[in-house]
Design a protein around this motif. Structure first.
Motif, PDB file in Angstrom:
ATOM      1  N   SER A  44       0.882  -1.283   0.140  1.00 46.69           N
ATOM      2  CA  SER A  44      -0.004   0.087   0.077  1.00 46.69           C
ATOM      3  C   SER A  44       0.899   1.293  -0.038  1.00 46.69           C
ATOM      4  O   SER A  44       0.675   2.209  -0.563  1.00 46.69           O
ATOM      5  N   ASP A  49      -1.152  -2.994  -5.974  1.00 47.71           N
ATOM      6  CA  ASP A  49      -2.335  -3.823  -5.674  1.00 47.71           C
ATOM      7  C   ASP A  49      -2.177  -4.542  -4.335  1.00 47.71           C
ATOM      8  O   ASP A  49      -1.264  -5.229  -4.022  1.00 47.71           O
ATOM      9  N   THR A  50      -3.050  -4.330  -3.413  1.00 48.40           N
ATOM     10  CA  THR A  50      -3.120  -4.857  -2.112  1.00 48.40           C
ATOM     11  C   THR A  50      -4.387  -5.993  -1.949  1.00 48.40           C
ATOM     12  O   THR A  50      -3.939  -6.897  -1.042  1.00 48.40           O
ATOM     13  N   THR A  56       1.286 -10.801  -7.123  1.00 49.90           N
ATOM     14  CA  THR A  56       2.143  -9.726  -7.931  1.00 49.90           C
ATOM     15  C   THR A  56       3.653 -10.201  -7.737  1.00 49.90           C
ATOM     16  O   THR A  56       4.135 -10.838  -6.713  1.00 49.90           O
TER      17      THR A  56
END
Length: 98
Positions: A44, A49-50, A56
């Protein structure tokens, strides 16, 4: 130890003066929700992308780093093919948990 979590490198890899031929990701089995939360916070802060961070490249490197105790730079310095194998191993570990 789960051999599926041991990734052998295609050829020896030198990092900070030491030679490595493999990495053992079995430490993934010991990670906690707190570890996951810390990795999510890191992603974050980096505006990444969380929601699916464990899918990822950056997220898988953070998980591998936490699982092995090696710095993130270790995984960033790996040849792409070995980095990809580590990424796939981390993703497969989490997908098997479903």
């Amino acid at each position: 130890m789960n051999n599926k979590l041991k990734v052998k490198f295609r050829k020896p890899f030198n990092f900070e003066g030491k030679e490595y031929t493999e990495v053992d990701l079995s430490g993934l089995e010991k990670l906690t929700g707190r570890d996951m939360e810390e990795i999510e916070k890191t992603l974050s802060r980096e505006n990444l992308d969380t929601i699916n961070g464990e899918l990822t490249l950056r997220g898988t490197m953070l998980y591998a780093s936490r699982a092995t105790g090696r710095p993130i730079e270790f995984f960033q310095a790996l040849p792409a093919v070995d980095c990809r194998r580590i990424k796939n191993t981390v993703i497969n570990f989490f997908m098997m948990a479903i």
